[in-house]
Design a protein around this motif. Structure first.
Motif, PDB file in Angstrom:
ATOM      1  N   LEU A 169      60.093  53.164  32.778  1.00 34.72           N
ATOM      2  CA  LEU A 169      60.041  54.560  34.249  1.00 34.72           C
ATOM      3  C   LEU A 169      58.423  54.259  33.633  1.00 34.72           C
ATOM      4  N   ASN A 170      58.226  55.130  32.650  1.00 34.95           N
ATOM      5  CA  ASN A 170      56.394  55.742  32.972  1.00 34.95           C
ATOM      6  C   ASN A 170      55.545  54.086  33.369  1.00 34.95           C
ATOM      7  N   ARG A 171      56.232  53.117  33.020  1.00 35.56           N
ATOM      8  CA  ARG A 171      55.472  51.727  33.819  1.00 35.56           C
ATOM      9  C   ARG A 171      55.234  51.596  35.082  1.00 35.56           C
ATOM     10  N   GLN A 172      56.709  52.402  35.829  1.00 33.85           N
ATOM     11  CA  GLN A 172      56.760  52.392  36.769  1.00 33.85           C
ATOM     12  C   GLN A 172      56.035  53.341  37.807  1.00 33.85           C
ATOM     13  N   ILE A 173      56.479  54.171  36.982  1.00 31.98           N
ATOM     14  CA  ILE A 173      55.414  55.611  37.919  1.00 31.98           C
ATOM     15  C   ILE A 173      53.967  55.778  37.895  1.00 31.98           C
ATOM     16  N   PRO A 174      54.176  55.518  39.076  1.00 29.02           N
ATOM     17  CA  PRO A 174      52.065  55.470  39.068  1.00 29.02           C
ATOM     18  C   PRO A 174      51.653  56.815  38.580  1.00 29.02           C
ATOM     19  N   ALA A 212      52.147  64.757  51.547  1.00 30.60           N
ATOM     20  CA  ALA A 212      52.468  64.116  50.082  1.00 30.60           C
ATOM     21  C   ALA A 212      53.617  64.855  49.024  1.00 30.60           C
ATOM     22  N   LEU A 213      53.586  65.772  48.908  1.00 25.17           N
ATOM     23  CA  LEU A 213      54.491  66.397  47.960  1.00 25.17           C
ATOM     24  C   LEU A 213      55.872  65.995  48.256  1.00 25.17           C
ATOM     25  N   ALA A 214      56.282  66.083  49.623  1.00 29.81           N
ATOM     26  CA  ALA A 214      57.048  65.204  49.751  1.00 29.81           C
ATOM     27  C   ALA A 214      57.553  63.971  49.783  1.00 29.81           C
ATOM     28  N   GLN A 215      56.374  62.858  49.769  1.00 37.69           N
ATOM     29  CA  GLN A 215      56.302  62.062  49.315  1.00 37.69           C
ATOM     30  C   GLN A 215      56.957  61.737  48.427  1.00 37.69           C
ATOM     31  N   ARG A 216      55.835  62.508  47.348  1.00 39.18           N
ATOM     32  CA  ARG A 216      55.669  62.266  45.826  1.00 39.18           C
ATOM     33  C   ARG A 216      57.390  62.530  45.068  1.00 39.18           C
ATOM     34  N   VAL A 217      57.703  63.168  46.079  1.00 36.03           N
ATOM     35  CA  VAL A 217      58.812  64.195  46.284  1.00 36.03           C
ATOM     36  C   VAL A 217      60.194  63.276  45.782  1.00 36.03           C
ATOM     37  N   GLN A 218      60.641  62.268  47.357  1.00 31.37           N
ATOM     38  CA  GLN A 218      60.884  61.364  47.217  1.00 31.37           C
ATOM     39  C   GLN A 218      60.586  60.088  47.119  1.00 31.37           C
ATOM     40  N   GLU A 219      59.288  60.039  45.988  1.00 32.47           N
ATOM     41  CA  GLU A 219      59.809  59.174  45.255  1.00 32.47           C
ATOM     42  C   GLU A 219      59.915  59.179  43.579  1.00 32.47           C
ATOM     43  N   LEU A 220      59.373  60.414  43.615  1.00 33.70           N
ATOM     44  CA  LEU A 220      59.891  60.818  41.895  1.00 33.70           C
ATOM     45  C   LEU A 220      62.281  60.781  42.235  1.00 33.70           C
ATOM     46  N   ALA A 221      62.473  61.261  42.903  1.00 29.30           N
ATOM     47  CA  ALA A 221      64.022  61.313  43.934  1.00 29.30           C
ATOM     48  C   ALA A 221      64.476  60.069  43.234  1.00 29.30           C
ATOM     49  N   ARG A 222      63.440  58.906  44.212  1.00 25.59           N
ATOM     50  CA  ARG A 222      63.621  57.065  43.744  1.00 25.59           C
ATOM     51  C   ARG A 222      63.967  56.837  42.236  1.00 25.59           C
ATOM     52  N   TYR A 223      63.124  56.869  41.840  1.00 30.61           N
ATOM     53  CA  TYR A 223      62.583  56.287  40.262  1.00 30.61           C
ATOM     54  C   TYR A 223      63.863  57.424  39.754  1.00 30.61           C
ATOM     55  N   ARG A 224      63.910  58.675  40.182  1.00 27.09           N
ATOM     56  CA  ARG A 224      64.920  58.754  39.037  1.00 27.09           C
ATOM     57  C   ARG A 224      66.027  57.986  39.352  1.00 27.09           C
ATOM     58  N   SER A 225      66.848  58.261  39.882  1.00 24.15           N
ATOM     59  CA  SER A 225      67.541  57.049  41.160  1.00 24.15           C
ATOM     60  C   SER A 225      67.626  56.055  40.114  1.00 24.15           C
ATOM     61  N   ASP A 226      66.540  55.209  39.859  1.00 23.95           N
ATOM     62  CA  ASP A 226      66.187  54.100  39.358  1.00 23.95           C
ATOM     63  C   ASP A 226      66.482  54.352  37.497  1.00 23.95           C
ATOM     64  N   PHE A 227      65.457  55.428  37.762  1.00 23.77           N
ATOM     65  CA  PHE A 227      65.744  56.113  35.699  1.00 23.77           C
ATOM     66  C   PHE A 227      67.491  56.096  35.514  1.00 23.77           C
ATOM     67  N   PHE A 228      68.023  56.450  36.047  1.00 26.36           N
ATOM     68  CA  PHE A 228      69.748  57.399  35.729  1.00 26.36           C
ATOM     69  C   PHE A 228      70.915  55.465  36.282  1.00 26.36           C
ATOM     70  N   GLY A 229      69.888  55.415  37.014  1.00 25.11           N
ATOM     71  CA  GLY A 229      70.767  54.121  37.260  1.00 25.11           C
ATOM     72  C   GLY A 229      70.317  52.876  35.839  1.00 25.11           C
ATOM     73  N   ARG A 230      69.682  53.063  35.304  1.00 28.73           N
ATOM     74  CA  ARG A 230      69.232  51.943  34.314  1.00 28.73           C
ATOM     75  C   ARG A 230      69.251  52.503  33.141  1.00 28.73           C
TER      76      ARG A 230
END
Length: 337
Positions: free
Chosen positions: A248-253, A179-197
């Motif tokens: 980002l806060n609205r998007q991240i679970p 689950a953490l790996a999944q969450r890390v992957q999700e967080l990495a995706r959101y981080r990528s989206d955040f930096f892209g934004r």
């Protein structure tokens, strides 16, 4: 006979004289012999009496000698007895002195005996108390053994449950890791989206850049030299960052434990003032100022973290003004709590 002699004298005148002489001589001899015999008789009588007396005397002397020897033997016996008595008397005197000394010490010994008796009574009392305590301790030990046996049973049951729990924990751990790996992957995706934004919002500015997983702002954009108060012109830049964070806060679970870490950095030149005694204090104050501004823009404070590194994490090890400028910065990093 006288007549015959007379005739012979008349015949022979010589012989009568001889005869008379011989007779006289013979008579004298007879007389002498008689005297001698008588004397010898009396002498023999006297000698016989003397022998008797001498024999009696000898017997008396013998008796006296025997008596004397007996007396001497008795005297020696008496002397030996006297010596023995004197020795016994001396031994008795020594024994009497010893007994007197013992008697003198016996009183002290009686006192000691009384004291020892009291001590013995005290020891007996202490022994009785100790025995009672031993009995009590034995009972307590027996109870503790029973409790220990119960605890061992409980421990065995607990170990069984623990093994079962460990198995469940291992299973849960593996699941959590997944689950953490999944969450890390999700967080990495959101981080990528955040930096892209942020790239879209801020554009390609030289004083605001992205380095790896960190968003870097030069301190000159936000603060004056040696100050921790945001400049008025820094507001629009931080507002754009705050809007990106709110989106980002609205998007991240909500179950993903993310935070935005704001780190302050300074150059290596020392600072010492009443407000900032060190570069560490300056970098901490700048990070806190940015965090407080973001909180004021509506970002939840539990999603923000202020850190300070002072001059100890430089990007450029040089000593030029350009190197100092690069090292004076504010870094933002989207990470796990």
């Amino acid at each position: 006979m006288a007549g015959r002699l007379a005739r012979r004298d008349r015949t022979f005148n010589v012989w009568p004289g001889y005869v008379d002489a011989l007779t006289t001589l013979l008579l004298s001899v007879v007389f002498l012999l008689t005297i001698f015999v008588t004397g010898q008789f009396f002498l023999s009588q006297e000698l016989s009496g003397r022998d008797t007396v001498l024999e009696r005397l000898n017997r008396q002397i013998s008796e006296l000698t025997d008596l004397l020897s007996l007396e001497r033997s008795g005297k020696r016996a008496l002397e030996e007895s006297a010596a023995s008595l004197r020795a016994n008397l001396s031994g008795s005197e020594a024994e009497r002195r010893r007994l007197q000394a013992l008697l003198a010490t016996d009183q002290g010994a009686q006192g000691k005996a009384a004291e020892l008796g009291r001590q013995l009574d005290a020891e007996k009392g202490a022994t009785a108390r100790a025995l009672s305590q031993v009995d009590l301790l034995s009972q307590q030990i027996s109870a503790m053994r029973q409790q220990l046996a119960a605890l061992e049973d409980a421990l065995a049951a607990s170990e069984t449950r623990d093994r079962e729990s460990q198995a469940r924990i291992a299973d849960l751990g593996s699941r959590l890791n997944v689950a953490l790996a999944q969450r890390v992957q999700e967080l990495a995706r959101y981080r990528s989206d955040f930096f892209g934004r942020l790239r879209q919002i801020l554009g390609n500015r030289p004083d605001i850049r992205i380095v790896g997983d960190r968003f870097v702002l030069q301190s000159e954009v936000l603060f004056s030299a040696g100050q921790a108060v945001l400049k008025p012109e820094a507001g629009p830049e931080i507002d754009r960052i705050a809007s990106a964070i709110l989106e980002l806060n609205r998007q991240i679970p909500a179950d993903i434990p993310w935070v935005l870490r704001v780190d302050g950095h300074t150059d290596a030149r020392p600072i010492s003032s009443s407000q900032f005694p060190s570069n560490w204090a300056l970098s901490a104050a700048r990070a806190i100022a940015v965090v407080q501004y973001l909180v004021g823009k509506g970002i939840p404070p539990q999603r923000l973290l202020a850190g300070a590194f002072g001059e100890f994490q430089p990007l450029d090890a040089g000593t030029t003004e350009e190197a100092y400028s690069r090292n004076r910065r504010i870094e933002m990093k989207l990470t796990e709590r």
